[in-house]
Scaffold this motif. Structure first.
Motif, PDB file in Angstrom:
ATOM      1  N   ASN A 184      58.561  57.631  48.993  1.00  0.00           N
ATOM      2  CA  ASN A 184      58.390  56.171  49.119  1.00  0.00           C
ATOM      3  C   ASN A 184      57.345  55.593  48.176  1.00  0.00           C
ATOM      4  O   ASN A 184      56.737  54.554  48.463  1.00  0.00           O
ATOM      5  N   SER A 185      57.148  56.234  47.046  1.00  0.00           N
ATOM      6  CA  SER A 185      56.256  55.689  46.030  1.00  0.00           C
ATOM      7  C   SER A 185      57.029  54.777  45.084  1.00  0.00           C
ATOM      8  O   SER A 185      58.232  54.950  44.871  1.00  0.00           O
ATOM      9  N   VAL A 186      56.312  53.815  44.498  1.00  0.00           N
ATOM     10  CA  VAL A 186      56.884  52.903  43.510  1.00  0.00           C
ATOM     11  C   VAL A 186      56.164  53.122  42.186  1.00  0.00           C
ATOM     12  O   VAL A 186      54.930  53.011  42.111  1.00  0.00           O
ATOM     13  N   LEU A 187      56.932  53.444  41.154  1.00  0.00           N
ATOM     14  CA  LEU A 187      56.388  53.581  39.806  1.00  0.00           C
ATOM     15  C   LEU A 187      56.676  52.286  39.069  1.00  0.00           C
ATOM     16  O   LEU A 187      57.831  51.968  38.784  1.00  0.00           O
ATOM     17  N   ASN A 188      55.633  51.508  38.790  1.00  0.00           N
ATOM     18  CA  ASN A 188      55.792  50.205  38.167  1.00  0.00           C
ATOM     19  C   ASN A 188      56.273  50.316  36.728  1.00  0.00           C
ATOM     20  O   ASN A 188      56.163  51.383  36.109  1.00  0.00           O
ATOM     21  N   PRO A 189      56.813  49.227  36.158  1.00  0.00           N
ATOM     22  CA  PRO A 189      57.327  49.283  34.796  1.00  0.00           C
ATOM     23  C   PRO A 189      56.292  49.815  33.800  1.00  0.00           C
ATOM     24  O   PRO A 189      55.136  49.369  33.790  1.00  0.00           O
ATOM     25  N   GLY A 190      56.721  50.800  33.018  1.00  0.00           N
ATOM     26  CA  GLY A 190      55.844  51.354  31.995  1.00  0.00           C
ATOM     27  C   GLY A 190      54.889  52.416  32.501  1.00  0.00           C
ATOM     28  O   GLY A 190      53.923  52.749  31.807  1.00  0.00           O
ATOM     29  N   THR A 191      55.147  52.996  33.662  1.00  0.00           N
ATOM     30  CA  THR A 191      54.297  54.079  34.166  1.00  0.00           C
ATOM     31  C   THR A 191      54.563  55.360  33.384  1.00  0.00           C
ATOM     32  O   THR A 191      55.711  55.723  33.133  1.00  0.00           O
ATOM     33  N   VAL A 192      53.484  56.048  33.012  1.00  0.00           N
ATOM     34  CA  VAL A 192      53.579  57.337  32.327  1.00  0.00           C
ATOM     35  C   VAL A 192      52.747  58.343  33.119  1.00  0.00           C
ATOM     36  O   VAL A 192      51.560  58.105  33.371  1.00  0.00           O
ATOM     37  N   ILE A 193      53.372  59.454  33.512  1.00  0.00           N
ATOM     38  CA  ILE A 193      52.685  60.474  34.288  1.00  0.00           C
ATOM     39  C   ILE A 193      52.714  61.777  33.504  1.00  0.00           C
ATOM     40  O   ILE A 193      53.785  62.304  33.195  1.00  0.00           O
ATOM     41  N   GLY A 194      51.538  62.291  33.181  1.00  0.00           N
ATOM     42  CA  GLY A 194      51.434  63.490  32.363  1.00  0.00           C
ATOM     43  C   GLY A 194      51.903  64.747  33.074  1.00  0.00           C
ATOM     44  O   GLY A 194      52.081  64.784  34.296  1.00  0.00           O
ATOM     45  N   ARG A 195      52.079  65.796  32.306  1.00  0.00           N
ATOM     46  CA  ARG A 195      52.599  67.059  32.828  1.00  0.00           C
ATOM     47  C   ARG A 195      51.768  67.584  33.999  1.00  0.00           C
ATOM     48  O   ARG A 195      50.548  67.443  34.028  1.00  0.00           O
ATOM     49  N   ASN A 196      52.471  68.197  34.934  1.00  0.00           N
ATOM     50  CA  ASN A 196      51.853  68.919  36.053  1.00  0.00           C
ATOM     51  C   ASN A 196      51.013  68.030  36.959  1.00  0.00           C
ATOM     52  O   ASN A 196      50.126  68.531  37.664  1.00  0.00           O
ATOM     53  N   SER A 197      51.272  66.743  36.968  1.00  0.00           N
ATOM     54  CA  SER A 197      50.530  65.836  37.830  1.00  0.00           C
ATOM     55  C   SER A 197      51.323  65.514  39.092  1.00  0.00           C
ATOM     56  O   SER A 197      52.545  65.671  39.133  1.00  0.00           O
ATOM     57  N   SER A 198      50.609  65.057  40.113  1.00  0.00           N
ATOM     58  CA  SER A 198      51.216  64.750  41.402  1.00  0.00           C
ATOM     59  C   SER A 198      50.807  63.361  41.864  1.00  0.00           C
ATOM     60  O   SER A 198      49.702  62.901  41.573  1.00  0.00           O
ATOM     61  N   VAL A 199      51.718  62.714  42.595  1.00  0.00           N
ATOM     62  CA  VAL A 199      51.483  61.390  43.158  1.00  0.00           C
ATOM     63  C   VAL A 199      51.581  61.480  44.667  1.00  0.00           C
ATOM     64  O   VAL A 199      52.561  62.019  45.194  1.00  0.00           O
ATOM     65  N   TYR A 200      50.574  60.963  45.362  1.00  0.00           N
ATOM     66  CA  TYR A 200      50.603  60.958  46.822  1.00  0.00           C
ATOM     67  C   TYR A 200      51.764  60.096  47.329  1.00  0.00           C
ATOM     68  O   TYR A 200      52.155  59.127  46.677  1.00  0.00           O
ATOM     69  N   PRO A 201      52.293  60.414  48.509  1.00  0.00           N
ATOM     70  CA  PRO A 201      53.331  59.568  49.111  1.00  0.00           C
ATOM     71  C   PRO A 201      52.846  58.132  49.309  1.00  0.00           C
ATOM     72  O   PRO A 201      51.654  57.868  49.457  1.00  0.00           O
ATOM     73  N   VAL A 202      53.802  57.209  49.297  1.00  0.00           N
ATOM     74  CA  VAL A 202      53.577  55.782  49.553  1.00  0.00           C
ATOM     75  C   VAL A 202      52.518  55.221  48.604  1.00  0.00           C
ATOM     76  O   VAL A 202      51.638  54.458  48.997  1.00  0.00           O
ATOM     77  N   SER A 203      52.600  55.609  47.336  1.00  0.00           N
ATOM     78  CA  SER A 203      51.674  55.110  46.323  1.00  0.00           C
ATOM     79  C   SER A 203      52.338  54.053  45.464  1.00  0.00           C
ATOM     80  O   SER A 203      53.560  54.074  45.256  1.00  0.00           O
ATOM     81  N   CYS A 204      51.543  53.137  44.955  1.00  0.00           N
ATOM     82  CA  CYS A 204      51.987  52.160  43.960  1.00  0.00           C
ATOM     83  C   CYS A 204      51.304  52.533  42.657  1.00  0.00           C
ATOM     84  O   CYS A 204      50.079  52.414  42.541  1.00  0.00           O
ATOM     85  N   VAL A 205      52.084  53.018  41.705  1.00  0.00           N
ATOM     86  CA  VAL A 205      51.525  53.628  40.500  1.00  0.00           C
ATOM     87  C   VAL A 205      51.803  52.740  39.291  1.00  0.00           C
ATOM     88  O   VAL A 205      52.911  52.241  39.118  1.00  0.00           O
ATOM     89  N   ARG A 206      50.787  52.567  38.461  1.00  0.00           N
ATOM     90  CA  ARG A 206      50.964  51.825  37.206  1.00  0.00           C
ATOM     91  C   ARG A 206      50.096  52.461  36.124  1.00  0.00           C
ATOM     92  O   ARG A 206      49.144  53.184  36.429  1.00  0.00           O
ATOM     93  N   GLY A 207      50.447  52.196  34.890  1.00  0.00           N
ATOM     94  CA  GLY A 207      49.641  52.689  33.784  1.00  0.00           C
ATOM     95  C   GLY A 207      49.895  54.143  33.473  1.00  0.00           C
ATOM     96  O   GLY A 207      50.986  54.671  33.698  1.00  0.00           O
ATOM     97  N   VAL A 208      48.854  54.801  32.962  1.00  0.00           N
ATOM     98  CA  VAL A 208      48.958  56.173  32.472  1.00  0.00           C
ATOM     99  C   VAL A 208      48.170  57.097  33.384  1.00  0.00           C
ATOM    100  O   VAL A 208      46.964  56.914  33.578  1.00  0.00           O
TER     101      VAL A 208
END
Length: 225
Positions: free
Chosen positions: A184-208
């Motif tokens: 249930n996370s949302v990756l906003n337009p233009g989100t970049v996530i580097g190798r081997n990284s993790s995002v917590y559940p229910v996160s709103c992610v933007r940027g790098v």
């Protein structure tokens, strides 16, 4: 600025040996640059696929003979479905989709103008548009890419150091190899996530998000230990 630009490069995010689009992507510096010509690339690649391995089920829809496509799934042209991939019930592939080997496109998942590297899992209720997901990246149930800004202006990649113009109205997310996105996370337009990284559940992610990091709720980013 130098650190940012390096982190955004295709060579920093992806091992290009894990996709049929390796040579295509190698012709660009940044991943969003590959979105514009993706449809034409798939249309050119499809007829070159080995006919003993792939069948053209509909015009410009190529499916590997070892792939499993459930009857209720929709495959829109052009698309390529790689070996040992599952496209499950009610999946909606709108077109311009290159899905690699050993992938999972799950129930009610929607794909549009995307590259899924080998081993990618989008298993439950995901929307992935105008995006590139790296080798063995995984999107938890209900996580989505948002690919258009609410004000409909061109997408800018944001980082603490400097903004980077993409020149495109539609840009989703770029997940490096082995990225984990929580449910249930949302990756906003233009989100970049580097190798081997993790995002917590229910996160709103933007940027790098840098490689080898954990993105926690509230936008807090810490290095993996």
């Amino acid at each position: 600025m130098k650190r940012l630009v390096t982190a955004l490069k295709i060579t920093e995010l992806y091992d290009l040996s894990h996709t049929a689009a390796g040579d295509y992507l190698a012709g660009f510096t940044y991943p969003w640059q590959a979105l514009e010509g993706l449809k034409d690339f798939i249309l050119a690649l499809g007829p070159k696929l080995p006919k003993e391995e792939y069948e053209e089920r509909e015009p410009n829809v190529w499916v590997h003979k070892s792939a499993k496509v459930f009857p209720s799934a929709y495959l829109g042209a052009p698309c390529i479905i790689g070996p040992d991939t599952e496209v499950r019930h009610c999946a909606f592939i709108r077109g311009s989709a290159l899905v690699g080997a050993g992938c999972v496109v799950g129930n009610s998942v929607e794909l549009k103008n995307v590259i899924l590297f080998d081993g990618v899992q989008t298993p439950h209720y995901n929307y992935v548009g105008d995006s590139i997901l790296g080798y063995k990246s995984h999107m938890g149930a209900g996580s989505i890419t948002s690919n258009v800004k609410s004000d409909k202006t061109l997408v800018v990649i944001h980082d603490q150091m400097a903004p980077v113009e993409t020149g495109r109205k539609k840009v989703g997310a770029f997940l490096g190899d082995h990225v984990e996105v929580g449910c249930n996370s949302v990756l906003n337009p233009g989100t970049v996530i580097g190798r081997n990284s993790s995002v917590y559940p229910v996160s709103c992610v933007r940027g790098v998000i840098p490689a080898n990091s954990i993105c926690k709720s509230g936008g807090v980013v810490v290095p993996k230990q």
